[in-house]
Design a protein around this motif. Structure first.
Motif, PDB file in Angstrom:
ATOM      1  N   MET A 146       0.790  -1.315   0.046  1.00 12.76           N
ATOM      2  CA  MET A 146       0.114  -0.019   0.064  1.00 12.76           C
ATOM      3  C   MET A 146       0.795   1.199  -0.065  1.00 12.76           C
ATOM      4  SD  MET A 146      -3.261  -0.866   2.292  1.00 12.76           S
ATOM      5  CE  MET A 146      -2.478  -1.062   3.877  1.00 12.76           C
ATOM      6  N   GLY A 149       1.842   2.780  -3.211  1.00 14.70           N
ATOM      7  CA  GLY A 149       0.526   3.372  -4.004  1.00 14.70           C
ATOM      8  C   GLY A 149      -0.087   2.111  -4.580  1.00 14.70           C
ATOM      9  N   ILE A 150      -0.166   0.884  -4.520  1.00 18.97           N
ATOM     10  CA  ILE A 150      -0.739  -0.191  -5.104  1.00 18.97           C
ATOM     11  C   ILE A 150      -1.992  -0.331  -4.775  1.00 18.97           C
ATOM     12  CG2 ILE A 150      -0.502  -2.615  -5.816  1.00 18.97           C
ATOM     13  CD1 ILE A 150       2.583  -2.117  -5.635  1.00 18.97           C
ATOM     14  N   SER A 151      -2.897  -0.607  -5.638  1.00 10.98           N
ATOM     15  CA  SER A 151      -4.520  -0.892  -4.740  1.00 10.98           C
ATOM     16  C   SER A 151      -4.523  -2.198  -4.231  1.00 10.98           C
ATOM     17  CB  SER A 151      -5.325  -1.024  -6.173  1.00 10.98           C
ATOM     18  OG  SER A 151      -5.242  -2.035  -6.897  1.00 10.98           O
ATOM     19  N   GLN A 154      -5.151  -5.209  -6.316  1.00 10.15           N
ATOM     20  CA  GLN A 154      -3.992  -5.721  -7.060  1.00 10.15           C
ATOM     21  C   GLN A 154      -3.074  -6.563  -5.805  1.00 10.15           C
ATOM     22  OE1 GLN A 154      -2.778  -5.622  -9.951  1.00 10.15           O
ATOM     23  NE2 GLN A 154      -3.038  -3.602 -11.041  1.00 10.15           N
ATOM     24  N   LEU A 155      -2.917  -6.040  -4.687  1.00 12.83           N
ATOM     25  CA  LEU A 155      -2.248  -6.521  -3.733  1.00 12.83           C
ATOM     26  C   LEU A 155      -2.812  -8.068  -3.219  1.00 12.83           C
ATOM     27  CD1 LEU A 155      -1.223  -3.494  -1.544  1.00 12.83           C
ATOM     28  CD2 LEU A 155       0.186  -4.925  -2.826  1.00 12.83           C
TER      29      LEU A 155
ATOM     30  N   LEU B  53      -0.974   5.095   6.564  1.00 11.59           N
ATOM     31  CA  LEU B  53      -1.328   3.721   7.156  1.00 11.59           C
ATOM     32  C   LEU B  53      -2.108   3.728   8.605  1.00 11.59           C
ATOM     33  CD1 LEU B  53       2.186   2.051   6.623  1.00 11.59           C
ATOM     34  CD2 LEU B  53      -0.077   1.617   5.398  1.00 11.59           C
ATOM     35  N   ILE B  75      -5.768   9.187  -1.292  1.00 13.19           N
ATOM     36  CA  ILE B  75      -4.582   8.507  -0.493  1.00 13.19           C
ATOM     37  C   ILE B  75      -3.412   7.760  -1.275  1.00 13.19           C
ATOM     38  CG2 ILE B  75      -4.481   6.459   1.162  1.00 13.19           C
ATOM     39  CD1 ILE B  75      -6.813   7.589   2.734  1.00 13.19           C
ATOM     40  N   ARG B  76      -4.053   7.015  -2.449  1.00  9.29           N
ATOM     41  CA  ARG B  76      -2.974   6.393  -3.213  1.00  9.29           C
ATOM     42  C   ARG B  76      -2.144   7.189  -3.871  1.00  9.29           C
ATOM     43  NH1 ARG B  76      -5.960   2.404  -6.263  1.00  9.29           N
ATOM     44  NH2 ARG B  76      -4.591   2.758  -8.171  1.00  9.29           N
ATOM     45  N   GLN B  77      -2.639   8.463  -3.967  1.00  9.94           N
ATOM     46  CA  GLN B  77      -1.782   9.553  -4.661  1.00  9.94           C
ATOM     47  C   GLN B  77      -0.717   9.814  -3.771  1.00  9.94           C
ATOM     48  OE1 GLN B  77      -2.421  10.384  -7.772  1.00  9.94           O
ATOM     49  NE2 GLN B  77      -0.422  11.369  -7.578  1.00  9.94           N
ATOM     50  N   ARG B  79       0.548   8.209  -1.323  1.00  9.54           N
ATOM     51  CA  ARG B  79       1.315   7.104  -1.068  1.00  9.54           C
ATOM     52  C   ARG B  79       2.356   7.115  -2.293  1.00  9.54           C
ATOM     53  NH1 ARG B  79      -2.956   3.158   1.171  1.00  9.54           N
ATOM     54  NH2 ARG B  79      -2.905   3.685   3.522  1.00  9.54           N
ATOM     55  N   LEU B  80       2.101   7.352  -3.551  1.00  8.01           N
ATOM     56  CA  LEU B  80       3.048   7.318  -4.733  1.00  8.01           C
ATOM     57  C   LEU B  80       4.008   8.012  -4.497  1.00  8.01           C
ATOM     58  CD1 LEU B  80       0.665   7.066  -7.878  1.00  8.01           C
ATOM     59  CD2 LEU B  80       2.574   5.454  -7.295  1.00  8.01           C
ATOM     60  N   PHE B 103       7.885  -4.400  -9.164  1.00 14.78           N
ATOM     61  CA  PHE B 103       6.310  -4.430  -8.660  1.00 14.78           C
ATOM     62  C   PHE B 103       5.571  -3.148  -8.726  1.00 14.78           C
ATOM     63  CE2 PHE B 103       2.742  -5.642  -5.843  1.00 14.78           C
ATOM     64  CZ  PHE B 103       2.146  -6.425  -6.686  1.00 14.78           C
ATOM     65  N   GLY B 104       6.419  -2.299  -7.851  1.00 14.06           N
ATOM     66  CA  GLY B 104       5.707  -0.660  -7.630  1.00 14.06           C
ATOM     67  C   GLY B 104       5.299  -0.199  -9.181  1.00 14.06           C
ATOM     68  N   LYS B 107       2.663  -1.809 -11.058  1.00 11.72           N
ATOM     69  CA  LYS B 107       1.186  -1.851 -10.772  1.00 11.72           C
ATOM     70  C   LYS B 107       0.793  -0.499 -10.265  1.00 11.72           C
ATOM     71  CE  LYS B 107       0.979  -5.971 -11.397  1.00 11.72           C
ATOM     72  NZ  LYS B 107       0.334  -6.613 -12.627  1.00 11.72           N
ATOM     73  N   ALA B 108       1.618   0.401  -9.619  1.00  9.57           N
ATOM     74  CA  ALA B 108       1.139   1.680  -9.258  1.00  9.57           C
ATOM     75  C   ALA B 108       1.259   2.886 -10.313  1.00  9.57           C
ATOM     76  CB  ALA B 108       1.993   2.101  -7.765  1.00  9.57           C
TER      77      ALA B 108
END
Lengths: 240, 246
Positions: A146, A149-151, A154-155, B53, B75-77, B79-80, B103-104, B107-108
């Motif tokens: 997380m 920034g992975i959904s 997906q995780l 988190l 929030i994902r924004q 975390r990126l 992986f990051g 996927k992200a």
């Protein structure tokens, strides 16, 4: 003691036909059981931290409802004997349908009832296997994912799923073998599986020793095939 | 310089336990902030709140111009833009070092496999692990795993990196290699870093600011050298005494 090997040889075609049916019920049953098990297993932990962040808003009551339904299913099936479930489905359920609706001649084929029983039964136990494995995956991995920034979806697919699946293999092997042997109970609803075939041959020639020995060996071969293929899968998916 | 992380009167409670109490903190872009303090003082919780988190209970938290709490997408924004390195590494055990790092981006950042692999190779090289790209985490030492984890956090090209006691789970002889990587990131890339650690040498060498936390509050802050030389509060004097003995 007179042991007639020829008795076994003569009975092999009938026993093989029974074994084939046993195998079909098992394969269909555990395949469907996996689907039910994964759904109910994940359902029981829907909206908990094991699957990522806790939900908010509208998703909170929805996830509670999913948890209740899944738990209800698992506890009902685990709490009743499989033979009662089979009889209920085959004998009682059509009567229930008749009483509630106007459908007069509703019935379930014995074989269908057998497959459904294994699906429902295995599904409940597999649900607990799935739940246990998913819960046991280190929460830190989800947090690490997380934080990239992975959904969550997906995780679950790429991290939680594969790791949990490896942990499921040994208990799944157990359950698959139990389900295969449980098919012998369908003798009570007249499914011509291996045990039933053995019983019928025995009733005509009274050669209990030869027939039950042959039946036992056939079960052993089938369970060994199941166990070995799962061991193979486990070795292939080994991680350090 | 504009502040990239801004906390105003932030409180965080778990049930009845208040872990953060009216924390005010503003971190500028390119700054390296080192947070020290006894265990249970709220250092890790502070980091985890910045990365969403954990959700703050009250107060104001703005990360990269996004006000928290925010909806999932925002929030994902965040975390990126805000990566994190954990005490326990938390590498994905079923993926090789290279796959962990790629992986990051895949996927992200939705990159192609080739692009992501390229980035991952570069970063593994940067942390000195180019020849270990096909190893699984279980085949690497703690120090190597943590360096992979740092590369993984860098791979999504965040603006800020949070380090939650990155060397606390390591054998003493492996601490140096991880700190060296962190130093080079601070020096070369001008990355904004917030580091919770007990490594006072690192704080003195790399840190622009040292923050001492105790009991959910920021008790002292300032230039690392000065804070360490002239601690004002008894609690910090006491704490530094304990740290120096090790």
């Amino acid at each position: 003691m007179d042991f007639e090997f020829s008795v076994i040889v003569e009975s092999i075609p009938a026993l093989l036909a029974g074994a084939k049916l046993t195998w079909i019920i098992t394969v269909l049953g555990i395949s469907g059981g996996m689907v039910f098990g994964i759904l109910a297993g994940l359902g029981r932990i829907a909206g908990t931290e094991s699957l990522g962040e806790k939900p908010h808003g509208i998703f909170m009551p929805i996830s509670s409802l999913i948890r209740y339904i899944s738990s209800g299913y698992v506890e009902t099936v685990r709490g009743t004997p499989i033979i009662v479930q089979a009889m209920f489905l085959y004998f009682a359920f059509p009567m229930l349908v008749k009483a509630v609706t106007d459908i007069e001649r509703f019935r379930i084929e014995a074989l269908t009832a057998a497959v459904i029983t294994i699906i429902l039964n295995a599904g409940a136990y597999i649900a607990e296997i799935v739940r246990g494995s998913v819960v046991s995956v280190n929460k830190g991995l989800l947090e690490a994912g997380m934080s990239l920034g992975i959904s969550r979806f997906q995780l679950i697919v790429h991290v939680i799923g594969p790791i949990a699946f490896r942990r499921m293999i040994p208990p799944l092997g157990n359950q698959f073998i139990i389900s295969l042997k449980d098919t012998s109970l369908f003798i009570v609803i007249g499914v011509g599986e291996l045990t039933r075939q053995g019983q019928e041959i025995m009733a005509s020639n009274f050669r209990a020793l030869e027939i039950w020995l042959a039946v036992a060996v056939m079960y052993l071969i089938m369970t060994t095939v199941l166990a070995m293929s799962l061991r193979h899968l486990e070795r292939r998916m080994k991680i350090f | 310089m504009s502040s990239i992380i801004e906390l105003k009167k932030v409180c965080k409670s778990f049930g009845n336990t208040e872990v953060l109490h009216n924390v005010d903190l503003s971190i500028q872009e390119g700054e390296v902030v080192v947070i020290i303090g006894p265990s249970g003082s709220g250092k890790s919780t502070l980091l985890r709140c910045i990365n969403c988190l954990e959700m703050i209970t009250s107060g104001e938290l703005i990360v990269d111009d996004i006000r928290i709490p925010a909806e999932q997408g925002r929030i994902r924004q965040i975390r990126l833009e805000v990566g994190m390195v954990f005490q326990q590494f938390n590498l994905f055990p079923h993926m090789t070092a290279l796959e962990n790092v790629a992986f990051g981006p895949r996927k992200a950042r939705k990159m192609s496999k080739a692009e992501a692999t390229d980035i991952a190779r570069n970063l593994l090289d940067k942390v000195g692990l180019a020849e270990f790209e096909n190893k699984l985490p279980g085949q690497l030492s703690g120090g190597q795993q943590q360096r992979v984890a740092i590369a993984r956090a860098l791979a999504v090209s965040p603006k800020v990196l949070l380090f939650d006691e990155p060397t606390s789970a390591l054998d003493p002889e492996m601490i140096g290699e991880v700190l060296d990587v962190m130093k080079s990131i601070a020096k070369d890339s001008g990355m904004t870093m917030v580091v919770v650690t007990h490594e006072m040498g690192f704080a003195a060498q790399v840190g622009n600011r040292l923050i001492f936390m105790d009991d959910g509050r920021i008790v002292e802050e300032g230039k690392p050298g000065e804070v360490m030389k002239n601690p004002h509060s008894e609690r910090l004097k006491d704490f530094l005494g304990h740290v120096k003995h090790h």
